[in-house]
Design an enzyme around this catalytic site. Sequence first.
Site, PDB file in Angstrom:
ATOM      1  N   SER A  95      29.199  35.647  39.836  1.00  0.00           N
ATOM      2  CA  SER A  95      27.769  35.356  40.022  1.00  0.00           C
ATOM      3  C   SER A  95      27.482  34.423  41.195  1.00  0.00           C
ATOM      4  O   SER A  95      26.502  33.683  41.176  1.00  0.00           O
ATOM      5  CB  SER A  95      27.197  34.734  38.740  1.00  0.00           C
ATOM      6  OG  SER A  95      27.845  33.498  38.445  1.00  0.00           O
TER       7      SER A  95
ATOM      8  N   SER B 293      34.978  35.722  36.405  1.00  0.00           N
ATOM      9  CA  SER B 293      34.064  34.607  36.181  1.00  0.00           C
ATOM     10  C   SER B 293      32.911  35.024  35.262  1.00  0.00           C
ATOM     11  O   SER B 293      33.138  35.364  34.099  1.00  0.00           O
ATOM     12  CB  SER B 293      33.574  34.096  37.545  1.00  0.00           C
ATOM     13  OG  SER B 293      32.901  32.877  37.422  1.00  0.00           O
ATOM     14  N   PHE B 294      31.687  35.030  35.749  1.00  0.00           N
ATOM     15  CA  PHE B 294      30.538  35.549  35.005  1.00  0.00           C
ATOM     16  C   PHE B 294      30.804  36.971  34.518  1.00  0.00           C
ATOM     17  O   PHE B 294      30.474  37.334  33.377  1.00  0.00           O
ATOM     18  CB  PHE B 294      29.319  35.474  35.937  1.00  0.00           C
ATOM     19  CG  PHE B 294      28.253  36.505  35.736  1.00  0.00           C
ATOM     20  CD1 PHE B 294      27.233  36.306  34.818  1.00  0.00           C
ATOM     21  CD2 PHE B 294      28.239  37.668  36.502  1.00  0.00           C
ATOM     22  CE1 PHE B 294      26.231  37.254  34.653  1.00  0.00           C
ATOM     23  CE2 PHE B 294      27.244  38.606  36.351  1.00  0.00           C
ATOM     24  CZ  PHE B 294      26.234  38.395  35.420  1.00  0.00           C
TER      25      PHE B 294
ATOM     26  N   ASP C 272      41.129  25.651  40.391  1.00  0.00           N
ATOM     27  CA  ASP C 272      39.747  26.145  40.292  1.00  0.00           C
ATOM     28  C   ASP C 272      38.791  24.990  40.023  1.00  0.00           C
ATOM     29  O   ASP C 272      38.934  24.261  39.041  1.00  0.00           O
ATOM     30  CB  ASP C 272      39.677  27.173  39.151  1.00  0.00           C
ATOM     31  CG  ASP C 272      38.382  27.977  39.148  1.00  0.00           C
ATOM     32  OD1 ASP C 272      37.370  27.499  39.668  1.00  0.00           O
ATOM     33  OD2 ASP C 272      38.404  29.097  38.594  1.00  0.00           O
TER      34      ASP C 272
ATOM     35  N   HIS D 176      39.011  29.401  42.826  1.00  0.00           N
ATOM     36  CA  HIS D 176      38.286  30.355  41.993  1.00  0.00           C
ATOM     37  C   HIS D 176      38.383  31.784  42.518  1.00  0.00           C
ATOM     38  O   HIS D 176      37.913  32.711  41.876  1.00  0.00           O
ATOM     39  CB  HIS D 176      36.816  29.924  41.907  1.00  0.00           C
ATOM     40  CG  HIS D 176      36.030  30.640  40.849  1.00  0.00           C
ATOM     41  ND1 HIS D 176      36.394  30.638  39.524  1.00  0.00           N
ATOM     42  CD2 HIS D 176      34.898  31.393  40.920  1.00  0.00           C
ATOM     43  CE1 HIS D 176      35.527  31.336  38.821  1.00  0.00           C
ATOM     44  NE2 HIS D 176      34.612  31.820  39.648  1.00  0.00           N
TER      45      HIS D 176
END
Length: 293
Positions: free
Chosen positions: A50, A119-120, A240, A268
Site C-alpha cells: 500500500s 505487506s497490506f 524492516d 521492507h
Amino acid sequence: MTASLKAPPQAAEQAPEPSPELGREILAAGWRTNLLEQGSGFPLLLIHGSGPGVTAWANWRLVMPQLAQNHRVLAPDMLGFGYSERPADAHYSLDTWVLHALGVLDAQGIAQADLVGNSFGGAIALALAVRHPERVRRLVLMGSVGVPFELTSGLDAAWGYRPSLANMRALLDLFAFDRGLVSEDLAELRYQASIRPGFQESFAAMFPAPRQRWIEELCSDERAIRALPHPTLVVHGREDQIIPLQASLTLAQWIPNAQLHVFDQCGHWTQIEHAERFARLVEDFLAEAAPLS
C-alpha cells in the site's frame, strides 16, 4: 538502361511505448481492474502493498518473469490503487479488498490459486485464505500485515504521505536497507507516480490518522489464523522499518503449517532488495505442492 532512383519512404511517426504498468482491463466483482498476467501453469495471484503511488508492476516487476516460468502469474492493481477503478462511493476496507481479489479469480475462471501477499496485500491474502480456504492452495506472506502490532513510525509515514519529492525520498530511505537502491531517479519516478490524477486522493482516504486502527481493521481473527490449513511461507526483512519483524514471528507461531524465512540486510522490499533469492524461495515452496491429478 538507366536505373531509376526511388526516394526512401518517410519514416512513420513512432507511437509512444506503452507503459509496462498497464496490462489488460477486466471486470472483477463489478470493478474495472488493471491486470498484469504472465506465464502458464497453476495460477499464482500476487497482491501488492500500500505504498503511495504503488502499482502491481512497481511491486512485482523484478520477480514476475522468474515466477512465470512455472506459473500463470496474475498481478492486479487492487481497488483504489494504480490503474484500477476508484469508485466515488467506495468504502475501502478489508472486506472490499477480499471481495475484489476473489473477483479477479472469478473473472479468470480460477477455482483455486496460490497467493503471495506483500505487506497490506498480505492482510488481504491471509483474510481470503481464512474466509475462503477452498480457493487457496498455498500461501506466502511477505512483510505482512494481518495480526496486531504497534504502529511504527515508518508505517505512519507511509500511510500519511503527502506528495513532495523530499517526502518520497525520505520514505524510500525507510523502505530499503540498502540506500544504494534509492537513487534520485527512483525517487522522482515514484513521486511522479504518486501525483498521477486520482492516485493521492484515493490513497489519502484509505488510512487517515489515527492510524493504529487501520492495523487492527486489517487483522484476521487469531482463532481463525490458528485453524488455517494451508502450507504457508512467511518472509520478512530483518531490518524492516515499516512492518516489525514481530508480526511475521506471530504469523509463523499462529499458523500451524508455517515456515519462516528472514532475510538479513533487508528492509521492507524483500521482493526488490533480494529479488532473485525471493523468487527462488517462493518457487521452491510452491513446487512442494502435490501435483494436480
